[in-house]
Scaffold this motif. Structure first.
Motif, PDB file in Angstrom:
ATOM      1  N   SER A 187       0.827  -1.204   0.000  1.00 52.11           N
ATOM      2  CA  SER A 187       0.000   0.000   0.000  1.00 52.11           C
ATOM      3  C   SER A 187       0.862   1.254   0.000  1.00 52.11           C
ATOM      4  CB  SER A 187      -0.935  -0.003   1.216  1.00 52.11           C
ATOM      5  OG  SER A 187      -0.191  -0.052   2.428  1.00 52.11           O
ATOM      6  N   VAL A 190       2.326   1.728  -3.564  1.00 53.26           N
ATOM      7  CA  VAL A 190       1.307   2.190  -4.510  1.00 53.26           C
ATOM      8  C   VAL A 190       0.961   3.654  -4.247  1.00 53.26           C
ATOM      9  CG1 VAL A 190      -1.083   1.906  -5.257  1.00 53.26           C
ATOM     10  CG2 VAL A 190       0.347  -0.102  -4.897  1.00 53.26           C
ATOM     11  N   GLN A 194       1.379   6.804  -6.903  1.00 59.13           N
ATOM     12  CA  GLN A 194       0.296   7.734  -7.233  1.00 59.13           C
ATOM     13  C   GLN A 194       0.705   9.176  -6.980  1.00 59.13           C
ATOM     14  OE1 GLN A 194      -2.471   5.629  -4.607  1.00 59.13           O
ATOM     15  NE2 GLN A 194      -3.866   5.396  -6.324  1.00 59.13           N
ATOM     16  N   SER A 217      -9.956  11.005  -9.436  1.00 58.87           N
ATOM     17  CA  SER A 217     -10.157  10.009 -10.495  1.00 58.87           C
ATOM     18  C   SER A 217      -8.832   9.533 -11.061  1.00 58.87           C
ATOM     19  CB  SER A 217     -11.019  10.610 -11.610  1.00 58.87           C
ATOM     20  OG  SER A 217     -12.287  10.995 -11.120  1.00 58.87           O
ATOM     21  N   ASN A 219      -5.974   9.494  -9.544  1.00 60.65           N
ATOM     22  CA  ASN A 219      -5.333   8.658  -8.529  1.00 60.65           C
ATOM     23  C   ASN A 219      -5.818   7.216  -8.615  1.00 60.65           C
ATOM     24  OD1 ASN A 219      -3.398   9.724  -6.359  1.00 60.65           O
ATOM     25  ND2 ASN A 219      -4.812  11.429  -6.603  1.00 60.65           N
ATOM     26  N   TYR A 220      -7.119   7.043  -8.800  1.00 61.52           N
ATOM     27  CA  TYR A 220      -7.667   5.691  -8.956  1.00 61.52           C
ATOM     28  C   TYR A 220      -7.088   5.007 -10.194  1.00 61.52           C
ATOM     29  CZ  TYR A 220     -11.218   6.489  -5.343  1.00 61.52           C
ATOM     30  OH  TYR A 220     -11.864   6.729  -4.156  1.00 61.52           O
ATOM     31  N   VAL A 221      -7.060   5.743 -11.305  1.00 63.88           N
ATOM     32  CA  VAL A 221      -6.562   5.174 -12.563  1.00 63.88           C
ATOM     33  C   VAL A 221      -5.090   4.793 -12.431  1.00 63.88           C
ATOM     34  CG1 VAL A 221      -6.087   5.649 -14.995  1.00 63.88           C
ATOM     35  CG2 VAL A 221      -8.250   6.391 -13.975  1.00 63.88           C
ATOM     36  N   GLY A 223      -3.404   4.151  -9.696  1.00 70.85           N
ATOM     37  CA  GLY A 223      -3.262   3.019  -8.784  1.00 70.85           C
ATOM     38  C   GLY A 223      -3.551   1.692  -9.459  1.00 70.85           C
ATOM     39  N   ILE A 224      -4.626   1.659 -10.248  1.00 74.13           N
ATOM     40  CA  ILE A 224      -4.993   0.427 -10.955  1.00 74.13           C
ATOM     41  C   ILE A 224      -3.912   0.057 -11.975  1.00 74.13           C
ATOM     42  CG2 ILE A 224      -6.657  -0.586 -12.568  1.00 74.13           C
ATOM     43  CD1 ILE A 224      -8.815   1.115 -11.161  1.00 74.13           C
ATOM     44  N   LEU A 225      -3.404   1.046 -12.715  1.00 73.85           N
ATOM     45  CA  LEU A 225      -2.390   0.764 -13.729  1.00 73.85           C
ATOM     46  C   LEU A 225      -1.084   0.279 -13.098  1.00 73.85           C
ATOM     47  CD1 LEU A 225      -2.857   3.738 -16.241  1.00 73.85           C
ATOM     48  CD2 LEU A 225      -3.464   1.333 -16.564  1.00 73.85           C
ATOM     49  N   VAL A 227      -0.659  -1.278 -10.217  1.00 75.33           N
ATOM     50  CA  VAL A 227      -0.855  -2.648  -9.726  1.00 75.33           C
ATOM     51  C   VAL A 227      -0.898  -3.633 -10.895  1.00 75.33           C
ATOM     52  CG1 VAL A 227      -2.433  -4.188  -8.511  1.00 75.33           C
ATOM     53  CG2 VAL A 227      -2.024  -1.892  -7.631  1.00 75.33           C
ATOM     54  N   ALA A 228      -1.585  -3.265 -11.973  1.00 75.05           N
ATOM     55  CA  ALA A 228      -1.683  -4.161 -13.132  1.00 75.05           C
ATOM     56  C   ALA A 228      -0.315  -4.411 -13.746  1.00 75.05           C
ATOM     57  CB  ALA A 228      -2.628  -3.552 -14.168  1.00 75.05           C
TER      58      ALA A 228
END
Length: 416
Positions: A187, A190, A194, A217, A219-221, A223-225, A227-228
């Protein structure tokens, strides 16, 4: 902030129970058995080569040592020491560690927190490691560690030990502890990614007037990228050791130079940091593709030199940082190193200003701290292996160091 601290405290408590549980089980299992290890295994000192011959016990270990790059252990240790010195000069790693440092209320609290990290984590961590080592040595034949290719997969020792030697309720606790330890680092990393991308790139260069909704928004994008991409790279990893070698050898070599200069050289600036990091990390990625993981550490000096060259060239390619910012930083942090021009400006404005003259004392404390960390690392090993004399010597050395550091470090923190 209170929720973060409480969450970390709960995860640490679970992790402590998990580590001690495996260590205690290993200690009990060792009571009426003898470890079959090569000559010199119990000796913490070493020569130019590791010098452990497993051919009569577990022949696969010899090939594993060679493939992981530990045969020339003297050279490996020298590179680790070289890396460790510069990693320490760079200060806290710019992720989870830096977040914890910046969350303290004063330099005194930051120093105490950094000191207690070793005291709290090292004995716990190495209790788990030596426990797994003992169980693996005692029962490796019964553990069925052979993979489909007919070779021993040493990375299966941890899951097999958990399945075979822990009672049902404790298995869940251990898995919770391991997941908690993973999430604590995951965490923080990540969140740092961000912050770098959104604050240092998007808001500064791409969209300075972004609304709160746009920032959230993105930050969410991000974070997802992140992690992916991390999960995707994980599929290409050969084993845990290769990933670890790449991180501590290649990536550290790529970023340490820029992070050292930011504390110790007045002319260093944001442009130098960017080019130093870019040169180091890109080179580290290329090295990671073309050089075996076990050999990456030996290229650490070259990576460091490339990153250093990028940092210096980038710094001189742009104007120096504003004098007001430099003077404020120098007054507040009072760093060592090459700050002559800034020191002269500060003294001209305030003749009563005193530079940091504690270099020798701090280096003395650092040497004692390193010895103490080594003692904290080996302490649980001697305890579980029932090595009484080495254990007493280790405890004695720790007691002497604690007494000295109480006088030379702890009692002086409030003065800083």
């Amino acid at each position: 902030m209170h929720s973060i601290v409480l969450g970390d405290l709960i995860k640490y408590a679970i992790m402590t129970v998990a580590c001690f549980s495996i260590a205690i089980i290993a200690y009990i299992q060792l009571q009426d058995k003898q470890l079959l290890v090569p000559e010199g295994w119990f000796n913490p000192f070493f020569g130019w080569r590791l010098g452990l011959d497993w051919s009569r016990l577990i022949p696969e270990v010899n090939s594993k040592i060679a493939s992981d790059g530990y045969s020339l252990f003297g050279l490996f240790f020298m590179m680790m020491a070289f890396k460790g010195v510069f990693a320490s000069l760079a200060g806290p790693a710019p992720n989870y560690d830096m977040q914890k440092i910046l969350s303290t209320r004063s330099p005194e609290e930051a120093s105490k927190m950094s000191g207690f990290v070793s005291i709290i984590l090292l004995p716990i961590r190495y209790s788990l490691i030596i426990g797994l080592t003992v169980l693996g040595l005692l029962y490796y034949r019964q553990m069925n560690l052979t993979d489909a290719a007919g070779t021993i997969d040493f990375e299966r020792i941890l899951p097999v030990a958990i399945n075979k030697f822990l009672p049902t309720g404790l298995v869940g606790l251990v898995l919770t502890g391991l997941l908690g330890a993973f999430m604590g680092t995951f965490s923080g990393t990540v969140n740092a990614a961000q912050a770098y991308i959104v604050n240092d790139i998007y808001l500064k260069y791409l969209n300075p007037g972004a609304t709160t909704r746009q920032i959230i928004s993105l930050n969410y994008v991000v974070g997802i990228l992140v992690v992916a991409v991390g999960v995707l790279l994980g599929f290409f990893a050969k084993d845990v050791n290769s990933v670890l070698q790449f991180i501590v050898s290649a990536l550290y070599g790529g970023y340490i130079a820029a992070n050292v200069l930011k504390w110790h050289w007045w002319r260093f600036n944001a442009t130098g940091f960017f080019w130093g990091m870019l040169a180091g990390i890109v080179t580290a990625m290329l090295f990671g593709f073309f050089i075996p993981a076990g050999n990456l550490l030996y290229f650490f000096p070259l990576l460091f030199a490339i990153s250093l060259a990028g940092s210096v060239a980038g710094s001189y390619a742009s104007p120096p940082t504003d004098a007001v910012v430099l003077n404020k930083f120098y007054r507040t942090v009072r760093p060592w190193g090459f700050w002559g021009p800034v020191h002269a400006q500060v003294v001209a404005e305030d003749p009563s200003f005193q530079a940091n003259t504690n270099f020798r004392l701090n280096m003395f404390n650092v040497v004692l701290g390193i010895i103490a960390q080594l003692c904290l690392t080996i302490l649980p090993m001697y305890l579980i292996l029932m090595q009484q004399l080495p254990l007493l010597i280790t405890v004695g050395i720790l007691a002497v160091i604690v007494f000295i550091l109480k006088k030379t470090w702890w009692d002086r923190l409030s003065a800083y």
